[in-house]
Design an enzyme around this catalytic site. Structure first.
Site, PDB file in Angstrom:
ATOM      1  N   PHE A   1      -7.183  -5.175  45.224  1.00 22.27           N
ATOM      2  CA  PHE A   1      -6.685  -6.544  45.110  1.00 22.27           C
ATOM      3  C   PHE A   1      -6.920  -7.054  43.678  1.00 22.27           C
ATOM      4  CE2 PHE A   1      -6.888 -11.140  45.701  1.00 22.27           C
ATOM      5  CZ  PHE A   1      -5.720 -11.355  46.413  1.00 22.27           C
TER       6      PHE A   1
ATOM      7  N   ASP B   1     -15.334  -4.298  49.500  1.00 17.98           N
ATOM      8  CA  ASP B   1     -14.578  -5.519  49.750  1.00 17.98           C
ATOM      9  C   ASP B   1     -14.035  -5.409  51.172  1.00 17.98           C
ATOM     10  OD1 ASP B   1     -12.569  -7.429  50.048  1.00 17.98           O
ATOM     11  OD2 ASP B   1     -12.072  -7.414  47.915  1.00 17.98           O
TER      12      ASP B   1
ATOM     13  N   TYR C   1     -11.337 -16.529  55.787  1.00 17.89           N
ATOM     14  CA  TYR C   1     -10.159 -17.316  56.194  1.00 17.89           C
ATOM     15  C   TYR C   1      -9.043 -16.451  56.761  1.00 17.89           C
ATOM     16  CZ  TYR C   1      -9.330 -16.192  51.228  1.00 17.89           C
ATOM     17  OH  TYR C   1      -9.250 -15.556  50.024  1.00 17.89           O
ATOM     18  N   LYS C   2      -9.234 -15.120  56.818  1.00 14.75           N
ATOM     19  CA  LYS C   2      -8.191 -14.262  57.374  1.00 14.75           C
ATOM     20  C   LYS C   2      -8.452 -14.100  58.879  1.00 14.75           C
ATOM     21  CE  LYS C   2      -7.853 -11.795  52.940  1.00 14.75           C
ATOM     22  NZ  LYS C   2      -6.564 -12.229  52.435  1.00 14.75           N
TER      23      LYS C   2
ATOM     24  N   ARG D   1       4.709  -7.885  54.300  1.00 17.36           N
ATOM     25  CA  ARG D   1       3.461  -7.468  54.924  1.00 17.36           C
ATOM     26  C   ARG D   1       3.330  -8.188  56.259  1.00 17.36           C
ATOM     27  NH1 ARG D   1      -2.183  -8.572  51.854  1.00 17.36           N
ATOM     28  NH2 ARG D   1      -1.674 -10.616  52.656  1.00 17.36           N
TER      29      ARG D   1
END
Ligand SMILES: Cc1ncc(COP(=O)(O)O)c(C=O)c1O
Length: 406
Positions: free
Chosen positions: A133, A210, A235-236, A382
């Protein structure tokens, strides 16, 4: 079977939902009646709010209003650690005392990487991959520039990820730290974290994982893997809400000597004594720098309750079935799109990327029709169904609309 393929698909989706052991969970999430969303496929960017989170946040506001500054002594000061321990038990495979909720993922990544590098002062290299990322790459580029270290890049196919063999070949006696994602943000590739951690340790290096795209959807066993450090956002799949704070993990064996670079008063021993000089707090509390976001930590607790009740193995099983279903439907309804994710569910996290040159152009029209996937440049759509809140019927609706718009 009927003579109407669309009706057959709808019946099949309904049957999958009826057989789903987590079929009662989607109703525990907000689905605003007035919302135009018919298919939310971006749970791996921002999870839906749980209904329980509304009550929990209201209760937190009432506590703030009633207890005012006393709230810090009564609960809030310890919250980063108590919720961290809960995360550790429910989704990280981490014993208590090693996880703290803190800043953003980006800031925690910086703090953990700097702290880790200070533990290998004679080594000169950080190993990372070309498709991690962007924030991970940028933070590490910044640290390398700051400390005069070299970056050793593992080149990966964006439709795949870092294989353990490639990692082992790249890690040398010069490597201080390896930083990789457990689940690749683009392809969803699931790294063999245990084997890569072993490879790093065999060479005397440390590893920082990560976990942003795996936490809450893929079982994680930080203690068993003997991971050194980990970071991830909430938050995912943990549905902590936009900007909810990240978590950082430091293996207990490293904690005593561990020093992170942002020495703030909240991570000092006896912070309210206001004394001269910084002495890190005992244990994982030293990860904290300044005043943590208390309100930002509340919503994720409600999601942890749900995962705890369901069990992460059941959550993972649903997630794998949902992404298999995405691939099955993509093959059927979007034959011109390329599947840019591992086909084997055991090598895949909770999302699937489909490539097509016209996806960028189609995205605004999908949003207009209430279908919300994620777009990843240059041409990836995605699809991240969230195992607790997404139904099979919702996946089918989304892919039908994508096919229609293409
Ligand atoms: C793998 C990964 N790492 C880091 C981040 C960035 O985290 P933050 O913006 O919360 O600092 C994200 C955000 O989506 C991510 O997917």
């Amino acid at each position: 079977m009927t003579t109407d393929p669309a009706a057959d698909l709808a019946a099949d989706a309904r049957a999958r939902d009826a057989a789903d052991p987590l079929r009662d969970y989607p109703a525990l999430f907000h689905r605003v009646d007035a919302s135009d969303v018919v298919s939310y496929l971006d749970g791996n960017s921002l999870g839906r709010p749980t209904i329980a989170a509304t009550e929990a946040i209201s209760a937190a506001v009432a506590q703030w209003s009633g207890r005012l500054i006393r709230g810090w002594d009564e609960e809030w000061f310890d919250l980063p650690i108590t919720i961290g321990d809960r995360l550790g038990r429910v989704v990280l495979g981490a014993a208590p005392g090693q996880t703290a909720i803190g800043d953003s993922t980006t800031v925690l990544l910086y703090k953990l990487a700097r702290g880790a590098l200070a533990m290998r002062p004679d080594r000169t290299e950080i190993v990372l991959d070309t498709d991690n990322f962007p924030t991970d790459r940028y933070v590490l580029e910044g640290i390398a520039a700051e400390l005069g270290l070299d970056l050793r890049w593992i080149t990966v196919d964006p439709a795949s990820g870092v294989e353990a063999g490639a990692a082992r070949e790249s890690i040398t006696e010069r490597t201080a730290l390896v930083v990789l994602s457990h689940v690749a943000y683009r392809s969803g590739f699931l790294a063999d974290a245990e084997e890569i951690t072993r490879a790093a340790h065999d060479a005397g290096a440390l590893v920082l994982w990560d976990l942003c795209h795996s936490v809450g959807s893929v079982p994680i066993e930080l203690d068993r893997w003997q991971a050194d450090f980990a970071v991830g956002c909430t938050y995912k799949y943990l549905c902590g809400g936009p900007g909810s704070p990240a978590f950082g993990y430091v293996r207990a064996a490293h904690l005593d000597g561990f020093t992170q670079p942002i020495w703030g008063w909240m991570g000092r021993r006896d912070p309210f004594e206001m004394e001269a000089g910084y002495i890190p707090a005992d244990g994982i509390r030293r990860m904290i720098s300044g005043t943590p976001s208390v309100l930002g930590m509340i919503a994720m607790r409600s999601t942890l309750d749900l995962i705890d009740r369901a069990g992460i193995a059941v959550v993972r099983d649903k997630s794998a079935r949902l992404t298999d279903y995405v691939i099955e439907l993509a093959r059927l309804l979007l034959p011109e799109a390329r599947i840019a994710s591992p086909l084997d569910p055991a090598r895949r996290g909770g999302h699937v990327t489909l490539d097509h040159p016209r996806f960028r152009e189609v995205l605004p029209r999908l949003w207009d029709r209430g279908v919300i996937p994620d777009f990843r440049a240059p041409q990836g759509l995605r699809l991240g169904p969230s195992p607790l809140s997404t139904t099979y019927a919702e996946v089918l609706t989304g892919i039908e609309v994508i096919a229609d718009q293409l």
